[in-house]
Design an enzyme around this catalytic site. Structure first.
Site, PDB file in Angstrom:
ATOM      1  N   GLU A  55       0.864  -1.179   0.000  1.00  0.00           N
ATOM      2  CA  GLU A  55       0.000   0.000   0.000  1.00  0.00           C
ATOM      3  C   GLU A  55       0.902   1.232   0.000  1.00  0.00           C
ATOM      4  OE1 GLU A  55      -2.891   2.137  -0.555  1.00  0.00           O
ATOM      5  OE2 GLU A  55      -3.404   0.005  -0.338  1.00  0.00           O
ATOM      6  N   SER A  56       0.901   1.945  -1.122  1.00  0.00           N
ATOM      7  CA  SER A  56       1.895   3.014  -1.264  1.00  0.00           C
ATOM      8  C   SER A  56       1.696   4.137  -0.241  1.00  0.00           C
ATOM      9  CB  SER A  56       1.889   3.558  -2.694  1.00  0.00           C
ATOM     10  OG  SER A  56       0.600   3.980  -3.066  1.00  0.00           O
ATOM     11  N   CYS A  88       3.919  -3.340  -8.222  1.00  0.00           N
ATOM     12  CA  CYS A  88       2.634  -2.820  -7.765  1.00  0.00           C
ATOM     13  C   CYS A  88       2.805  -1.491  -7.018  1.00  0.00           C
ATOM     14  CB  CYS A  88       1.921  -3.895  -6.960  1.00  0.00           C
ATOM     15  SG  CYS A  88       0.152  -3.765  -7.126  1.00  0.00           S
ATOM     16  N   ILE A 171      -3.410  -7.336  -7.423  1.00  0.00           N
ATOM     17  CA  ILE A 171      -4.125  -7.089  -6.175  1.00  0.00           C
ATOM     18  C   ILE A 171      -4.321  -5.584  -5.997  1.00  0.00           C
ATOM     19  CG2 ILE A 171      -4.105  -7.409  -3.669  1.00  0.00           C
ATOM     20  CD1 ILE A 171      -2.119  -9.733  -4.132  1.00  0.00           C
ATOM     21  N   ARG A 172      -5.542  -5.171  -6.148  1.00  0.00           N
ATOM     22  CA  ARG A 172      -5.835  -3.727  -6.077  1.00  0.00           C
ATOM     23  C   ARG A 172      -4.769  -2.955  -6.852  1.00  0.00           C
ATOM     24  NH1 ARG A 172      -6.474  -0.121  -1.097  1.00  0.00           N
ATOM     25  NH2 ARG A 172      -8.104   1.233  -1.905  1.00  0.00           N
ATOM     26  N   HIS A 207       2.236  -8.995  -9.096  1.00  0.00           N
ATOM     27  CA  HIS A 207       3.081  -9.475  -7.983  1.00  0.00           C
ATOM     28  C   HIS A 207       3.811 -10.775  -8.342  1.00  0.00           C
ATOM     29  CE1 HIS A 207       1.798  -7.022  -4.437  1.00  0.00           C
ATOM     30  NE2 HIS A 207       0.743  -6.785  -5.204  1.00  0.00           N
ATOM     31  N   GLU A 209       6.349 -12.042  -7.037  1.00  0.00           N
ATOM     32  CA  GLU A 209       6.912 -12.702  -5.837  1.00  0.00           C
ATOM     33  C   GLU A 209       5.893 -13.625  -5.166  1.00  0.00           C
ATOM     34  OE1 GLU A 209       5.772  -9.735  -6.043  1.00  0.00           O
ATOM     35  OE2 GLU A 209       4.654  -9.280  -4.213  1.00  0.00           O
TER      36      GLU A 209
HETATM   37  N1  GLN Z   1      -3.445  -0.247  -4.203  1.00  0.00           N
HETATM   38  C1  GLN Z   1      -2.089  -0.169  -3.750  1.00  0.00           C
HETATM   39  C2  GLN Z   1      -1.602   1.278  -3.708  1.00  0.00           C
HETATM   40  O1  GLN Z   1      -2.237   2.131  -4.203  1.00  0.00           O
HETATM   41  C3  GLN Z   1      -1.146  -0.994  -4.590  1.00  0.00           C
HETATM   42  C4  GLN Z   1      -1.571  -2.444  -4.552  1.00  0.00           C
HETATM   43  C5  GLN Z   1      -0.457  -3.425  -4.457  1.00  0.00           C
HETATM   44  O2  GLN Z   1       0.712  -3.101  -4.274  1.00  0.00           O
HETATM   45  N2  GLN Z   1      -0.840  -4.673  -4.504  1.00  0.00           N
HETATM   46  O3  GLN Z   1      -0.573   1.533  -3.157  1.00  0.00           O
END
Ligand code: GLN
Length: 228
Positions: A55-56, A88, A171-172, A207, A209
């Site tokens: 999650e950045s 990501c 993922i998102r 991802h 990994e």
């Molecule tokens: N939704 C995340 C973000 O905005 C990134 C998602 C992820 O790294 N799997 O940081």
């Protein structure tokens, strides 16, 4: 011995460490994983860097007390030829490091552009990066799992040949603004670019990994070894 800096801010960092150990074993090339939590730990002896997914926003916050991100960005500016893998959220941090830092990718990115968490998905991605093949993973490495993380079994984990299909776990995930991309596409999801290479910086919106396919990690280790 390749020294790999792994940003430990938040997210899938331990999975990257496991993937690196597997890739190193496949390549028969020694690595040292340097876990980075504080600016002081980022030194000129690192051969390459991984910015994991997660999650950045949480990563930017986690970085505030120890200034890790700004140290990583300075390192990237000082060593532009050394490879960096951003996955990501890591790709977001490369494309959008935040003012006044100039971007590290010639591609714009939009966060959460596939929708919400429940819109996360897995799909075959077509890759066009020349990733090195590797031998079998030694059983000692394969069973090593300090955190009880199990890589997702994927249909083609054969390390011995190099096909272009890769199992993408989104993922998102963010999306690259397709018309903004001025660097080399290396991964496609149908018609959409989901991975780019800009000089030595590789940014993927999925991802790698989380699967048992370590091609991108082998790429990173060999590139770092070559640029030493
Ligand atoms: N939704 C995340 C973000 O905005 C990134 C998602 C992820 O790294 N799997 O940081």
């Amino acid at each position: 011995m390749v020294r790999i800096g792994l940003a430990m801010l938040q997210g899938a960092r331990h999975e990257h460490a496991e993937a690196l150990r597997a890739a190193s074993s496949q390549l028969h090339l020694g690595i040292e994983i340097v876990e980075l939590r504080r600016a002081l730990e980022v030194d000129e002896h690192l051969d390459c860097l991984i910015l994991p997914g997660g999650e950045s926003t949480a990563m930017r916050k986690a970085s505030q007390s120890e200034s890790l991100l700004s140290a990583l960005y300075s390192w990237m500016e000082q060593h532009p030829q050394r490879p960096v893998l951003g996955t990501c959220a890591g790709a977001i941090l490369l494309a959008n490091p935040g003012e006044p830092q100039a971007p590290f990718l010639r591609a714009e990115i939009s966060r959460n552009a596939w929708g919400r968490q429940r819109d996360s998905f897995e799909a075959e991605v077509e890759i066009s990066l020349d990733t090195p093949s590797g031998g079998r993973i030694s059983p000692k490495v394969a069973t090593r799992d300090r955190f009880n993380h199990k890589p997702l079994p994927v249909s083609d984990t054969s390390p011995l040949h190099n096909n272009s299909a890769f199992h993408g776990v989104f993922i998102r995930a963010p999306r690259f603004e397709q018309s903004s991309i001025e660097c080399t596409p290396v991964a496609m999801l149908g018609e959409e670019i989901v991975g780019v290479l800009d000089g030595s910086r590789l940014a993927l919106t999925f991802h790698p990994e989380l699967t048992g396919d370590y091609r991108f990690h082998r790429w990173l280790i060999l590139q770092a070894n070559a640029s030493q």
